[in-house]
Design a protein around this motif. Sequence first.
Motif, PDB file in Angstrom:
ATOM      1  N   SER A  82      34.961  48.927  45.869  1.00  0.00           N
ATOM      2  CA  SER A  82      35.621  48.639  47.145  1.00  0.00           C
ATOM      3  C   SER A  82      34.820  47.660  47.998  1.00  0.00           C
ATOM      4  N   THR A  83      33.690  47.148  47.461  1.00  0.00           N
ATOM      5  CA  THR A  83      32.885  46.214  48.259  1.00  0.00           C
ATOM      6  C   THR A  83      32.948  44.795  47.695  1.00  0.00           C
ATOM      7  N   LYS A  84      34.000  44.474  46.965  1.00  0.00           N
ATOM      8  CA  LYS A  84      34.063  43.131  46.345  1.00  0.00           C
ATOM      9  C   LYS A  84      34.283  42.070  47.418  1.00  0.00           C
ATOM     10  N   LEU A  86      37.362  39.784  47.987  1.00  0.00           N
ATOM     11  CA  LEU A  86      38.628  40.409  48.359  1.00  0.00           C
ATOM     12  C   LEU A  86      38.805  40.531  49.872  1.00  0.00           C
ATOM     13  N   LYS A 137      46.304  49.146  56.398  1.00  0.00           N
ATOM     14  CA  LYS A 137      46.899  50.058  55.404  1.00  0.00           C
ATOM     15  C   LYS A 137      47.208  49.326  54.099  1.00  0.00           C
ATOM     16  N   THR A 185      45.803  46.715  52.957  1.00  0.00           N
ATOM     17  CA  THR A 185      44.530  46.406  52.306  1.00  0.00           C
ATOM     18  C   THR A 185      43.982  47.630  51.586  1.00  0.00           C
ATOM     19  N   ALA A 186      44.036  48.771  52.272  1.00  0.00           N
ATOM     20  CA  ALA A 186      43.483  49.988  51.684  1.00  0.00           C
ATOM     21  C   ALA A 186      44.199  50.351  50.391  1.00  0.00           C
ATOM     22  N   VAL A 187      45.522  50.202  50.400  1.00  0.00           N
ATOM     23  CA  VAL A 187      46.311  50.544  49.216  1.00  0.00           C
ATOM     24  C   VAL A 187      45.882  49.673  48.028  1.00  0.00           C
ATOM     25  N   MET A 189      43.010  47.942  47.788  1.00  0.00           N
ATOM     26  CA  MET A 189      41.581  48.087  47.475  1.00  0.00           C
ATOM     27  C   MET A 189      41.283  49.371  46.699  1.00  0.00           C
ATOM     28  N   LEU A 190      42.057  50.416  46.978  1.00  0.00           N
ATOM     29  CA  LEU A 190      41.827  51.658  46.234  1.00  0.00           C
ATOM     30  C   LEU A 190      42.144  51.421  44.750  1.00  0.00           C
ATOM     31  N   LEU A 191      43.181  50.618  44.515  1.00  0.00           N
ATOM     32  CA  LEU A 191      43.515  50.237  43.139  1.00  0.00           C
ATOM     33  C   LEU A 191      42.358  49.464  42.501  1.00  0.00           C
ATOM     34  N   ALA A 200      39.190  49.518  43.347  1.00  0.00           N
ATOM     35  CA  ALA A 200      38.035  50.399  43.146  1.00  0.00           C
ATOM     36  C   ALA A 200      38.225  51.241  41.881  1.00  0.00           C
TER      37      ALA A 200
END
Lengths: 426, 177
Positions: A52-54, A57, A273, A275-277, A279-281, A283
């Motif tokens: 999640s720290t790329k 992105l 939101k 972004t989170a969706v 980024m979780l993918l 990660a």
Amino acid sequence: MTVFLVFVALVALICLNVPIAVSLAIAAVFGLILTEGTGSLVTVALDMYDGSTKFSLIAIPMFVLAGAIMNAGGITDRLINFIGAIMGFIRGGLAMVNIGVSLFFAEISGSAVADVAAIGSIMIPQMKRRGYSAPFSAAVTSSSASLAIIIPPSIPMIIYAVSANTSVEQLFVAGLVPGLLGAAGLMGVAYAFAVRYDLPVEKAFNFKEVRRTFVEALPAFALPVIILGGIFGGFVTATEAAGLAVLAAVLIGAWYREVDFKRLKTAMLDGGKQTAVVMLLVAASVLMGGFLTRAQLPQELAQQLLSLTDNKYLILLILNVFFLVIGFFLHSVAAIILVIPIVVPLIEQVGIDPVHFGLIVTLNLAIGQQTPPVASVLITSCSIAKANIWDVSKINIYFVGVLLMVLLLCTYVPVVPMFLVELFYR
Amino acid sequence: MLERISKVLETLLEWILISLMIVLTIIVIVAVVYRKLDASLSWYDEVASITLAWVTYYGGALAALKRKHIGFDTLLLSIPMPLRMVATAVAEAFVLGFFLLLAWAGWEVLLVLEGDSLVSLTWVPVQLTQSVIPIGAALFIICDLLSFPSYWRMVARGVSLEHAEIEAEIEAEMKRR
């Protein structure tokens, strides 16, 4: 055998509607336990954090935010007025306007559904009032919105670039010519329909009107100018361009007094939101990537396929068919995250340019958005037009045909997408 | 009661997410300006990346509360009742199980990281930046549980989450005009 079991687990979880990100992570954990026992489960936390720290992105939340802020203002309406002034004199003018606006707009906010809803809710009712059939209106909206995936800024392209470890700037540049070609093709089909069904001309071409609407729509061009200008000119990276786009969107919104605190808050939330969706993918894919690399699956797969054929064009055909099928069932971002890490070693070995391949993949997945069961863009358009999805598909097939032709052209005549990349970067 | 807890948590997570997005935007813009002035900020990459991780997990919990994570429900909804509800419960157990594992693993990692600090900003402990994993996982579990009853009812009625989202999006757009 382990890889097979992990694959079965992944498919089973996805079919149970476990979020795809979580399905990926669980399947990877399952693989980890099968190969290394429970002793190394702590690494799950490390991989999920690293994933999640790329850095590259960070462009995603910035573009999403810029899009959401622009969306909140009245930019869509002004863009429609301007393109209407340019193209309204053509037969079937509203269909042309619809396609033109999509090119600027769609896929900006990272949520295809939100963008199609924004454009469709203005264009489709207008089209229906002017005598366009509901299925035709929905088909034009849906196909042009999907084409926009390959025009920068494009979230799927950013994700592809990170997954395949290639340049997002070059990929953006590669999308330009095919995007414009595709738009011309869609307009051609729309024109043919317009002539056949005698669809109306909107208004005579009037230079004064063009100038007036252009001035009003100026802010809408800030985003493409910053992004393309900055990236083409080599002044900024994609992430920096995205940051500047947010700044521009806020300043323009404030100037026109269209962006107040409440709208900014909504834009921040939507952007966060979305972004989170995504980024979780990403990660979870790092977790899965670790397992696949240890299992040597990508290399194994490359070797298996290469033992059948090492013909570059045949392999591209196989991959195209594969991505088209995947596109039936998965959203573009999820498909890229799942498949790209596995096929990258293959395309490297065959000598396919990863930028060229990235364009092929995103264009392919754009077509996938038009094919049920997973076809959010098509479903949204149908829903706004209140048209049956099959009636829409019967017309949409011509538009999808255009997209398929552009896909084949880009696949087998690499100079079409790569010409500008060669010119600017190589 | 459940609804009130859900509302409070939603507001809290929303403000955390908004703050993170503001911080991230400011960092990126300031960094471009500095780089153009030939004075690149040494901490930019590291701090921006960490902020992105925080957006991922705090935003991810919020998305779980709204059931916004990308899934594929066509097949699940075609399973006949009551088997469909069994499948739904099993799926939910898997999701919760994974985040329990992540919370535990994240906590173990924090214990190991005692005393470490960031490379570019030595006064920031890594324990603080990495705390997002166990906290994010715990929040995800809570959000998932809170949104489960309404999800359960939707699955029982055979309503697709995606279609519901599309309807909501169109309605919001129509209301705006």
